[in-house]
Design a protein around this motif. Structure first.
Motif, PDB file in Angstrom:
ATOM      1  N   ALA A  25       0.459  -5.373   2.857  1.00  0.00           N
ATOM      2  CA  ALA A  25       0.885  -5.032   4.148  1.00  0.00           C
ATOM      3  C   ALA A  25       2.095  -3.965   4.101  1.00  0.00           C
ATOM      4  CB  ALA A  25       1.302  -6.173   5.109  1.00  0.00           C
ATOM      5  N   SER A  26       2.813  -4.366   3.093  1.00  0.00           N
ATOM      6  CA  SER A  26       4.052  -3.690   2.803  1.00  0.00           C
ATOM      7  C   SER A  26       3.965  -2.186   2.585  1.00  0.00           C
ATOM      8  CB  SER A  26       5.341  -4.293   1.676  1.00  0.00           C
ATOM      9  OG  SER A  26       4.364  -4.359   0.662  1.00  0.00           O
ATOM     10  N   GLU A  27       2.938  -2.096   1.227  1.00  0.00           N
ATOM     11  CA  GLU A  27       2.658  -0.783   0.952  1.00  0.00           C
ATOM     12  C   GLU A  27       1.903  -0.091   2.118  1.00  0.00           C
ATOM     13  OE1 GLU A  27       0.126  -0.508  -2.638  1.00  0.00           O
ATOM     14  OE2 GLU A  27       1.417  -2.324  -3.354  1.00  0.00           O
ATOM     15  N   SER A  28       1.108  -0.502   2.746  1.00  0.00           N
ATOM     16  CA  SER A  28      -0.010   0.210   3.905  1.00  0.00           C
ATOM     17  C   SER A  28       1.100   0.649   4.945  1.00  0.00           C
ATOM     18  CB  SER A  28      -0.678  -1.094   4.481  1.00  0.00           C
ATOM     19  OG  SER A  28      -1.300  -0.420   5.395  1.00  0.00           O
ATOM     20  N   ASN A  29       2.057  -0.319   5.436  1.00  0.00           N
ATOM     21  CA  ASN A  29       3.242   0.365   6.202  1.00  0.00           C
ATOM     22  C   ASN A  29       4.029   1.292   5.701  1.00  0.00           C
ATOM     23  OD1 ASN A  29       4.221  -0.185   8.907  1.00  0.00           O
ATOM     24  ND2 ASN A  29       6.055  -0.942   8.009  1.00  0.00           N
ATOM     25  N   GLU A  30       4.470   1.341   4.408  1.00  0.00           N
ATOM     26  CA  GLU A  30       5.236   2.465   3.844  1.00  0.00           C
ATOM     27  C   GLU A  30       4.479   3.864   3.949  1.00  0.00           C
ATOM     28  OE1 GLU A  30       6.514   1.828  -0.013  1.00  0.00           O
ATOM     29  OE2 GLU A  30       7.219  -0.020   0.409  1.00  0.00           O
ATOM     30  N   LEU A  31       2.983   3.578   3.717  1.00  0.00           N
ATOM     31  CA  LEU A  31       2.211   4.959   3.737  1.00  0.00           C
ATOM     32  C   LEU A  31       2.107   5.436   5.247  1.00  0.00           C
ATOM     33  CD1 LEU A  31       0.284   6.877   2.427  1.00  0.00           C
ATOM     34  CD2 LEU A  31      -1.538   5.170   2.642  1.00  0.00           C
TER      35      LEU A  31
END
Length: 148
Positions: A25-31
């Motif tokens: 979730a953290s990586e997806s949200n950053e993108l």
């Protein structure tokens, strides 16, 4: 475009969807936040007095990404089926069925990804995107056959 290339395109696109879905979730949200910031910056150049907050439209951008990525998948799948000799209407129904099944499996896959979960709403958005992509393909195909 010949048949093998269309199937390869479907496989690569499905792999891309899997890659995005496998991001925590953290990586997806950053993108998605980075993409949203680019959009906000572009809009502010055109309309400098707008008050867009990245957080306010990030959700909108994420859901539109679902729609668009499955719109493309729908086009790729129906194109592959059509070039394989499947009638365009049967190809449309089969392509939609394949896209919906993949959307469901994609959401189920997210149950095992840290911070992610399955969302029925995302399946509906994905399915709507596939439906529109398939519809556009069928409409263009019908239009070229009538005019040509």
């Amino acid at each position: 475009m010949n048949k093998p290339i269309t199937y390869i395109a479907v496989i690569l696109w499905v792999a891309l969807i899997f890659y995005f879905s496998h991001q925590p979730a953290s990586e997806s949200n950053e993108l998605s936040t980075a993409i949203t910031e680019v959009i906000v910056t572009a809009v502010e150049k055109v309309a400098p007095h707008s008050d867009f907050l990245v957080g306010n439209i990030n959700h909108f951008v994420r859901k539109n990404a679902h729609f668009f990525i499955y719109l493309v998948l729908g086009v790729l799948v129906i194109r592959s089926l059509h070039l394989s000799g499947v009638d365009r209407y049967k190809a449309g129904i089969l392509a939609l069925f394949i896209c919906i099944l993949y959307a469901i499996s994609d959401e189920l896959h997210q149950l095992v990804v840290p911070g992610r979960g399955a969302q029925m709403r995302d399946v509906l958005i994905d399915s709507a995107g596939a439906f529109v992509g398939i519809g556009i393909y069928v409409a263009i195909l019908f239009r070229t056959r009538v005019d040509g």
